[in-house]
Design an enzyme around this catalytic site. Structure first.
Site, short mmCIF file in Angstrom:
data_model
loop_
_atom_site.label_atom_id
_atom_site.label_comp_id
_atom_site.label_asym_id
_atom_site.label_seq_id
_atom_site.Cartn_x
_atom_site.Cartn_y
_atom_site.Cartn_z
N ASP A 38 35.39 35.23 41.19
CA ASP A 38 35.23 35.92 39.90
C ASP A 38 36.60 36.45 39.49
O ASP A 38 37.00 37.55 39.89
CB ASP A 38 34.19 37.05 40.08
CG ASP A 38 33.73 37.61 38.74
OD1 ASP A 38 34.49 37.49 37.76
OD2 ASP A 38 32.63 38.19 38.69
N HIS A 39 37.32 35.63 38.73
CA HIS A 39 38.72 35.93 38.42
C HIS A 39 38.99 35.91 36.92
O HIS A 39 38.29 35.26 36.17
CB HIS A 39 39.63 34.90 39.10
CG HIS A 39 40.10 35.33 40.45
ND1 HIS A 39 41.39 35.63 40.73
CD2 HIS A 39 39.41 35.55 41.58
CE1 HIS A 39 41.49 36.01 42.00
NE2 HIS A 39 40.30 35.96 42.54
N GLY A 107 38.67 44.86 44.04
CA GLY A 107 39.45 44.21 42.98
C GLY A 107 40.86 43.79 43.33
O GLY A 107 41.40 44.12 44.39
N GLU A 108 41.42 43.01 42.41
CA GLU A 108 42.78 42.50 42.55
C GLU A 108 43.51 42.69 41.24
O GLU A 108 42.93 42.52 40.16
CB GLU A 108 42.73 41.00 42.89
CG GLU A 108 42.14 40.72 44.24
CD GLU A 108 41.81 39.25 44.46
OE1 GLU A 108 41.54 38.91 45.61
OE2 GLU A 108 41.82 38.47 43.48
N ASN A 111 43.29 40.31 38.16
CA ASN A 111 42.09 40.26 37.32
C ASN A 111 41.91 41.50 36.45
O ASN A 111 41.31 41.42 35.38
CB ASN A 111 40.84 40.12 38.20
CG ASN A 111 40.92 38.89 39.06
OD1 ASN A 111 41.37 37.85 38.59
ND2 ASN A 111 40.54 39.01 40.31
N GLY A 176 40.10 45.52 55.04
CA GLY A 176 40.69 46.49 55.96
C GLY A 176 39.59 47.22 56.70
O GLY A 176 38.41 47.08 56.39
N THR A 192 33.99 39.17 54.03
CA THR A 192 35.39 39.40 54.34
C THR A 192 36.16 38.10 54.17
O THR A 192 35.59 37.10 53.75
CB THR A 192 35.56 40.01 55.76
OG1 THR A 192 36.90 40.50 55.90
CG2 THR A 192 35.25 39.01 56.87
N LYS A 256 48.61 44.82 47.73
CA LYS A 256 49.09 46.20 47.67
C LYS A 256 49.76 46.51 46.32
O LYS A 256 49.58 47.58 45.77
CB LYS A 256 50.07 46.41 48.83
CG LYS A 256 50.50 47.85 49.02
CD LYS A 256 51.21 48.00 50.36
CE LYS A 256 52.00 49.28 50.43
NZ LYS A 256 51.28 50.47 50.72
C1 LIG Z 1 43.21 45.96 50.33
C2 LIG Z 1 42.14 46.20 51.41
O1 LIG Z 1 41.05 46.87 50.79
P1 LIG Z 1 39.52 46.46 51.10
O2 LIG Z 1 38.66 47.39 50.30
O3 LIG Z 1 39.25 46.39 52.55
O4 LIG Z 1 39.43 45.00 50.51
C3 LIG Z 1 39.71 44.78 49.16
C4 LIG Z 1 39.11 43.49 48.69
O5 LIG Z 1 37.73 43.50 48.98
C5 LIG Z 1 39.31 43.31 47.21
O6 LIG Z 1 40.67 43.23 46.92
C6 LIG Z 1 38.55 42.10 46.67
O7 LIG Z 1 38.40 42.33 45.29
C7 LIG Z 1 39.29 40.78 46.92
N1 LIG Z 1 38.52 39.57 46.65
C8 LIG Z 1 37.83 38.90 47.70
C9 LIG Z 1 37.56 39.54 48.92
C10 LIG Z 1 36.80 38.90 49.88
O8 LIG Z 1 36.53 39.53 51.04
C11 LIG Z 1 36.31 37.61 49.67
C12 LIG Z 1 36.57 36.97 48.46
C13 LIG Z 1 37.32 37.60 47.48
C14 LIG Z 1 37.61 36.90 46.22
C15 LIG Z 1 37.81 37.82 45.08
C16 LIG Z 1 38.34 39.12 45.34
N2 LIG Z 1 38.59 39.95 44.29
C17 LIG Z 1 38.33 39.59 43.02
O9 LIG Z 1 38.55 40.38 42.09
N3 LIG Z 1 37.78 38.35 42.75
C18 LIG Z 1 37.51 37.47 43.74
O10 LIG Z 1 37.02 36.36 43.45
C19 LIG Z 1 42.73 47.02 52.53
O11 LIG Z 1 43.66 46.59 53.18
N4 LIG Z 1 42.19 48.20 52.76
C20 LIG Z 1 42.55 49.10 53.84
C21 LIG Z 1 43.26 50.31 53.31
C22 LIG Z 1 44.50 49.94 52.59
C23 LIG Z 1 45.12 51.15 51.91
O12 LIG Z 1 44.45 52.08 51.54
N5 LIG Z 1 46.40 51.16 51.79
C24 LIG Z 1 47.08 52.24 51.15
C25 LIG Z 1 48.39 52.52 51.81
C26 LIG Z 1 48.28 52.61 53.29
C27 LIG Z 1 49.68 52.66 53.91
O13 LIG Z 1 50.59 51.93 53.46
O14 LIG Z 1 49.83 53.42 54.87
C28 LIG Z 1 47.41 51.84 49.72
O15 LIG Z 1 47.61 50.62 49.47
O16 LIG Z 1 47.48 52.72 48.87
C29 LIG Z 1 41.26 49.59 54.50
O17 LIG Z 1 41.32 50.05 55.63
O18 LIG Z 1 40.20 49.52 53.82
C1 LIG Z 2 43.09 37.04 51.57
C2 LIG Z 2 42.30 36.31 50.50
C3 LIG Z 2 41.49 37.19 49.64
C4 LIG Z 2 40.70 36.41 48.65
C5 LIG Z 2 41.28 36.52 47.34
C6 LIG Z 2 40.64 35.78 46.25
O1 LIG Z 2 40.60 36.33 45.18
C7 LIG Z 2 40.16 34.40 46.40
C8 LIG Z 2 39.37 33.87 45.33
#
Ligand SMILES: C[C@H](OP(=O)(O)OC[C@@H](O)[C@@H](O)[C@@H](O)CN1c2cc(O)ccc2Cc2c1[nH]c(=O)[nH]c2=O)C(=O)N[C@@H](CCC(=O)N[C@@H](CCC(=O)O)C(=O)O)C(=O)O
Ligand SMILES: CCCCCC(=O)CC
Length: 330
Positions: A38-39, A107-108, A111, A176, A192, A256
């Site tokens: 979903d992008h 989110g990313e 998007n 994470g 994940t 990030k």
């Molecule tokens: C970044 C990590 O966060 P987390 O909540 O664990 O994961 C985020 C992802 O779920 C989203 O980005 C997701 O939207 C990505 N995604 C996707 C994910 C997936 O598992 C399967 C398929 C897809 C495809 C897809 C995605 N997104 C879309 O919009 N559309 C899609 O199709 C993470 O690492 N979290 C860590 C904490 C990190 C943190 O807080 N860091 C701090 C700084 C810390 C430091 O530097 O000391 C910061 O960055 O501010 C955790 O533990 O949760």
């Molecule tokens: C590390 C890969 C995360 C998945 C990101 C994504 O948006 C794929 C469609």
């Protein structure tokens, strides 16, 4: 729990109608599920696509007979309002009972930033995601209009008229450790992405299990789904290079920092080496190689595979699963 094998339809990589043809083929080959990214912007620029996932899902559900179809994943907190997300998936599940799911996550930038200009921190987006799930579940479950004033979202006597008979299964993405805990606590299942199997086994899944147990749920009944890309070709190097489109996902900075221009993502993706791609994606020359790769992640605790096909010959990358699926099912 029975292992499920899903096909990730890659709407960023293939034209929507081609992804639809792949989906029909995947259902005929025996895949259990189909997942759509979903992008808004894609993970690569050259020859990329980026079809709207929900519109595509409607067509895919109508064109198939029984396969389960979900996004992977939808971010329900910025470019989308969670009430509209809830309405969309409730509509689809009423029309296609038992066949529709949703996966959500924080989110990313690629998007959300292009269409909102905003990019809150990871903890804030995680907090928003949790609140959004509450909004969605209230709308799905309530027989009365809902009024809610949260930190991020508001409902004012909002009533969902078109509801499915049962709730939409919700996969929560945790990459994470904190995200995985939230997935256990607030999701029905974990979603994940591929990581070192020892990280999945010792960090991601234990955090997910803890989050579920803290919320009084039975984690043994919850799926652990994982998105991973694969490429299969008799020429091993050609198979690896087939995965170039997704190499940007292997650059941690993409999650990030506020990188949202696909041309910039592509520049990073083109710097990723073959060794890194081999370690993080599934690369194989034949069915046996793919089976071995899937077994590695099964041993780490993954129960549902969302497999993104980036093979040079896409149809071969689907048809080979006639041999793979029976071998990896328990
Ligand atoms: C970044 C990590 O966060 P987390 O909540 O664990 O994961 C985020 C992802 O779920 C989203 O980005 C997701 O939207 C990505 N995604 C996707 C994910 C997936 O598992 C399967 C398929 C897809 C495809 C897809 C995605 N997104 C879309 O919009 N559309 C899609 O199709 C993470 O690492 N979290 C860590 C904490 C990190 C943190 O807080 N860091 C701090 C700084 C810390 C430091 O530097 O000391 C910061 O960055 O501010 C955790 O533990 O949760
Ligand atoms: C590390 C890969 C995360 C998945 C990101 C994504 O948006 C794929 C469609």
């Amino acid at each position: 729990m029975e292992t499920k094998v899903g096909y990730f339809a890659s709407l960023e990589q293939y034209k929507p109608r081609d992804a639809l043809e792949q989906t029909i083929r995947a259902e005929n080959v025996g895949f259990d599920s189909v997942w759509a990214d979903d992008h808004f912007h894609p993970w690569y620029h050259t020859n990329a696509q980026s079809a709207q996932a929900w519109a595509w899902m409607g067509a895919a559900l109508e064109a198939t007979k029984k396969v389960f179809i979900s996004t992977c994943i939808t971010c329900p907190v910025m470019r989308y309002n969670p009430a509209i997300v809830a309405q969309t998936f409730a509509t689809l599940r009423q029309m296609y009972p038992g066949r529709v799911g949703i996966a959500v996550g924080a989110g990313e930038a690629m998007n959300e930033v292009p269409v909102t200009g905003e990019w809150p921190s990871v903890p804030e987006r995680q907090d928003m995601t949790v609140e959004a799930i509450g909004v969605m579940r209230q709308l799905w479950g309530s027989q009365e209009p809902v009024t809610f004033k949260g930190k991020y979202f508001t409902l004012d006597k909002a009533f969902m008229y078109t509801k499915p008979e049962d709730e939409v299964p919700l996969y929560f993405s945790g990459m994470g450790p904190k995200g995985a805990r939230l997935a256990g606590k607030y999701g029905d299942h974990l979603m994940t992405v591929a990581a070192d199997p020892s990280v999945l086994k010792n960090v991601t899944i234990p955090n997910f299990v803890k989050g579920a147990a803290d919320a009084g749920k039975d984690p043994a009944k919850m799926e652990r789904a994982m998105l991973i890309w694969y490429s299969v070709d008799p020429d091993y190097d050609k198979a690896i290079e087939g995965l170039r489109f997704w190499a940007g996902c292997l650059v941690p900075a993409m999650f990030k920092y506020k990188v949202y221009d696909s041309k910039e993502v592509e520049l990073h993706a083109n710097l990723v080496g073959h060794d890194t791609m081999k370690e993080n994606f599934m690369v194989a020359t034949d069915a046996e190689g793919l089976i071995k790769e899937i077994e590695r992640f099964k041993a780490a605790g993954i129960t549902h595979f969302c497999l993104g096909n980036s093979s040079p010959d896409v149809n071969r990358g689907i048809d080979i699963f006639k041999e793979v699926i029976p071998a990896v099912k328990d």
